[in-house]
Design a protein around this motif. Structure first.
Motif, PDB file in Angstrom:
ATOM      1  N   GLY A   1     -19.656   7.305   7.437  1.00  0.00           N
ATOM      2  CA  GLY A   1     -19.301   8.029   6.216  1.00  0.00           C
ATOM      3  C   GLY A   1     -18.775   9.434   6.442  1.00  0.00           C
ATOM      4  O   GLY A   1     -18.284  10.072   5.516  1.00  0.00           O
ATOM      5  N   ASP A   2     -18.875   9.931   7.677  1.00  0.00           N
ATOM      6  CA  ASP A   2     -18.423  11.284   7.995  1.00  0.00           C
ATOM      7  C   ASP A   2     -16.971  11.344   8.435  1.00  0.00           C
ATOM      8  O   ASP A   2     -16.443  12.434   8.663  1.00  0.00           O
ATOM      9  N   VAL A   3     -16.345  10.201   8.614  1.00  0.00           N
ATOM     10  CA  VAL A   3     -14.955  10.162   9.049  1.00  0.00           C
ATOM     11  C   VAL A   3     -14.127   9.351   8.066  1.00  0.00           C
ATOM     12  O   VAL A   3     -14.662   8.582   7.274  1.00  0.00           O
ATOM     13  N   THR A   4     -12.826   9.535   8.127  1.00  0.00           N
ATOM     14  CA  THR A   4     -11.902   8.802   7.262  1.00  0.00           C
ATOM     15  C   THR A   4     -11.427   7.551   7.989  1.00  0.00           C
ATOM     16  O   THR A   4     -11.027   7.623   9.147  1.00  0.00           O
ATOM     17  N   THR A   5     -11.497   6.418   7.303  1.00  0.00           N
ATOM     18  CA  THR A   5     -10.952   5.190   7.880  1.00  0.00           C
ATOM     19  C   THR A   5      -9.636   4.874   7.184  1.00  0.00           C
ATOM     20  O   THR A   5      -9.496   5.045   5.972  1.00  0.00           O
ATOM     21  N   VAL A   6      -8.652   4.467   7.952  1.00  0.00           N
ATOM     22  CA  VAL A   6      -7.375   4.004   7.412  1.00  0.00           C
ATOM     23  C   VAL A   6      -7.034   2.697   8.114  1.00  0.00           C
ATOM     24  O   VAL A   6      -7.125   2.591   9.327  1.00  0.00           O
ATOM     25  N   ASN A   7      -6.677   1.707   7.331  1.00  0.00           N
ATOM     26  CA  ASN A   7      -6.348   0.402   7.881  1.00  0.00           C
ATOM     27  C   ASN A   7      -5.143  -0.182   7.163  1.00  0.00           C
ATOM     28  O   ASN A   7      -5.076  -0.159   5.936  1.00  0.00           O
ATOM     29  N   LEU A   8      -4.221  -0.703   7.935  1.00  0.00           N
ATOM     30  CA  LEU A   8      -3.050  -1.399   7.411  1.00  0.00           C
ATOM     31  C   LEU A   8      -3.523  -2.763   6.937  1.00  0.00           C
ATOM     32  O   LEU A   8      -4.061  -3.540   7.724  1.00  0.00           O
ATOM     33  N   THR A   9      -3.354  -3.057   5.650  1.00  0.00           N
ATOM     34  CA  THR A   9      -3.899  -4.294   5.105  1.00  0.00           C
ATOM     35  C   THR A   9      -2.849  -5.284   4.611  1.00  0.00           C
ATOM     36  O   THR A   9      -3.084  -6.482   4.631  1.00  0.00           O
ATOM     37  N   VAL A  10      -1.697  -4.797   4.146  1.00  0.00           N
ATOM     38  CA  VAL A  10      -0.667  -5.695   3.623  1.00  0.00           C
ATOM     39  C   VAL A  10       0.709  -5.185   4.051  1.00  0.00           C
ATOM     40  O   VAL A  10       0.973  -3.988   3.972  1.00  0.00           O
ATOM     41  N   VAL A  11       1.558  -6.109   4.506  1.00  0.00           N
ATOM     42  CA  VAL A  11       2.958  -5.801   4.798  1.00  0.00           C
ATOM     43  C   VAL A  11       3.800  -6.879   4.132  1.00  0.00           C
ATOM     44  O   VAL A  11       3.553  -8.063   4.317  1.00  0.00           O
ATOM     45  N   GLU A  12       4.784  -6.447   3.333  1.00  0.00           N
ATOM     46  CA  GLU A  12       5.677  -7.389   2.661  1.00  0.00           C
ATOM     47  C   GLU A  12       7.125  -6.964   2.900  1.00  0.00           C
ATOM     48  O   GLU A  12       7.431  -5.782   2.845  1.00  0.00           O
ATOM     49  N   GLY A  13       7.988  -7.932   3.125  1.00  0.00           N
ATOM     50  CA  GLY A  13       9.398  -7.596   3.247  1.00  0.00           C
ATOM     51  C   GLY A  13      10.188  -8.689   3.912  1.00  0.00           C
ATOM     52  O   GLY A  13       9.666  -9.493   4.671  1.00  0.00           O
ATOM     53  N   GLY A  14      11.453  -8.706   3.603  1.00  0.00           N
ATOM     54  CA  GLY A  14      12.349  -9.662   4.220  1.00  0.00           C
ATOM     55  C   GLY A  14      12.313 -11.023   3.560  1.00  0.00           C
ATOM     56  O   GLY A  14      11.326 -11.416   2.947  1.00  0.00           O
ATOM     57  N   VAL A  15      13.447 -11.719   3.687  1.00  0.00           N
ATOM     58  CA  VAL A  15      13.564 -13.064   3.120  1.00  0.00           C
ATOM     59  C   VAL A  15      14.132 -14.053   4.130  1.00  0.00           C
ATOM     60  O   VAL A  15      14.155 -15.252   3.870  1.00  0.00           O
ATOM     61  N   GLN A  16      14.575 -13.533   5.256  1.00  0.00           N
ATOM     62  CA  GLN A  16      15.222 -14.394   6.239  1.00  0.00           C
ATOM     63  C   GLN A  16      15.050 -13.777   7.623  1.00  0.00           C
ATOM     64  O   GLN A  16      15.071 -12.556   7.776  1.00  0.00           O
ATOM     65  N   THR A  17      14.928 -14.610   8.649  1.00  0.00           N
ATOM     66  CA  THR A  17      14.631 -14.100   9.984  1.00  0.00           C
ATOM     67  C   THR A  17      15.771 -13.304  10.611  1.00  0.00           C
ATOM     68  O   THR A  17      15.525 -12.496  11.499  1.00  0.00           O
ATOM     69  N   ASN A  18      16.986 -13.481  10.177  1.00  0.00           N
ATOM     70  CA  ASN A  18      18.105 -12.774  10.811  1.00  0.00           C
ATOM     71  C   ASN A  18      18.702 -11.678   9.932  1.00  0.00           C
ATOM     72  O   ASN A  18      19.815 -11.227  10.177  1.00  0.00           O
ATOM     73  N   VAL A  19      17.961 -11.248   8.913  1.00  0.00           N
ATOM     74  CA  VAL A  19      18.459 -10.207   8.009  1.00  0.00           C
ATOM     75  C   VAL A  19      17.436  -9.083   7.912  1.00  0.00           C
ATOM     76  O   VAL A  19      16.268  -9.328   7.616  1.00  0.00           O
ATOM     77  N   LEU A  20      17.893  -7.855   8.176  1.00  0.00           N
ATOM     78  CA  LEU A  20      17.026  -6.695   8.010  1.00  0.00           C
ATOM     79  C   LEU A  20      16.846  -6.441   6.516  1.00  0.00           C
ATOM     80  O   LEU A  20      17.838  -6.362   5.779  1.00  0.00           O
ATOM     81  N   PRO A  21      15.607  -6.314   6.052  1.00  0.00           N
ATOM     82  CA  PRO A  21      15.379  -6.132   4.619  1.00  0.00           C
ATOM     83  C   PRO A  21      15.785  -4.742   4.139  1.00  0.00           C
ATOM     84  O   PRO A  21      15.724  -3.770   4.895  1.00  0.00           O
ATOM     85  N   ALA A  22      16.167  -4.679   2.880  1.00  0.00           N
ATOM     86  CA  ALA A  22      16.478  -3.390   2.262  1.00  0.00           C
ATOM     87  C   ALA A  22      15.202  -2.623   1.926  1.00  0.00           C
ATOM     88  O   ALA A  22      15.225  -1.402   1.770  1.00  0.00           O
ATOM     89  N   GLU A  23      14.080  -3.348   1.834  1.00  0.00           N
ATOM     90  CA  GLU A  23      12.825  -2.707   1.467  1.00  0.00           C
ATOM     91  C   GLU A  23      11.648  -3.435   2.118  1.00  0.00           C
ATOM     92  O   GLU A  23      11.624  -4.659   2.196  1.00  0.00           O
ATOM     93  N   ILE A  24      10.687  -2.653   2.551  1.00  0.00           N
ATOM     94  CA  ILE A  24       9.424  -3.170   3.058  1.00  0.00           C
ATOM     95  C   ILE A  24       8.316  -2.445   2.299  1.00  0.00           C
ATOM     96  O   ILE A  24       8.373  -1.230   2.107  1.00  0.00           O
ATOM     97  N   LYS A  25       7.320  -3.206   1.878  1.00  0.00           N
ATOM     98  CA  LYS A  25       6.167  -2.624   1.187  1.00  0.00           C
ATOM     99  C   LYS A  25       4.944  -2.743   2.085  1.00  0.00           C
ATOM    100  O   LYS A  25       4.738  -3.759   2.738  1.00  0.00           O
TER     101      LYS A  25
END
Length: 180
Positions: free
Chosen positions: A92-116
């Motif tokens: 409780g004396d420290v801050t925890t940060v964890n990556l929990t969700v990543v969303e983005g892309g619709v196709q394996t050969n296309v860089l997405p315009a947005e990632i959440k």
């Protein structure tokens, strides 16, 4: 629980205090925590240049995501190290940060315009006043086109005073525990 508190069996227990769940413990002792970290879910939108995966597209969302993740998880490592190296500290004396969700892309050969990205942060009382500024700095350093929304659920900047004679609730609780 709502139905239980209406029943005679519960009323007959004459409960005057309820404790939060705390942490699991394998001994016969119970640890008491008197501070509360602030839940701070962070929703990040990273916009970048879309394009075909066969090219080196500048200013793309994936590269910005990498910079954000490096900053967030770097801070996570600092906090974990701080906890590990100081036996006086508790989780409780420290801050925890964890990556929990990543969303983005619709196709394996296309860089997405947005990632959440969603980050679950639990901000220590000592970090409440500075954590959001750190986050803003990390996002700014990662590039343009990055926005975030953070929903503070409960901001508790002060810990319960546990000095004898200064808090009537603590004095009563402490005295009852000492009797046992």
């Amino acid at each position: 629980m709502g139905q239980l508190v209406k029943m005679d069996v519960f009323k007959n227990m004459n409960i005057g205090l309820a404790l939060d769940e705390g942490y699991a413990n394998t001994s016969d002792k119970m640890e008491l925590f008197y501070g509360q970290r602030t839940p701070f879910p962070i929703y990040i939108r990273i916009q970048g240049q879309p394009g075909h995966g066969s090219q080196f597209i500048p200013n793309n969302a994936g590269e910005k995501l990498r910079l954000v993740i490096n900053s967030v998880l770097g801070y996570r490592n600092e906090q974990e190290r701080k906890l590990r190296e100081n036996p006086e500290l508790h989780l409780g004396d420290v801050t925890t940060v964890n990556l929990t969700v990543v969303e983005g892309g619709v196709q394996t050969n296309v860089l997405p315009a947005e990632i959440k990205v969603t980050i679950d942060a639990r901000v220590a009382p000592s970090d409440v006043g500075t954590f959001e500024a750190k986050l803003q700095g990390w996002l700014k350093a990662a590039g343009d086109g990055i926005t975030y929304e953070a929903r503070e659920l409960c901001v508790l900047k002060e810990q319960t005073c546990v000095d004898d004679g200064k808090n009537p609730w603590w004095d009563a609780f402490s005295a009852a525990c000492k009797k046992e």
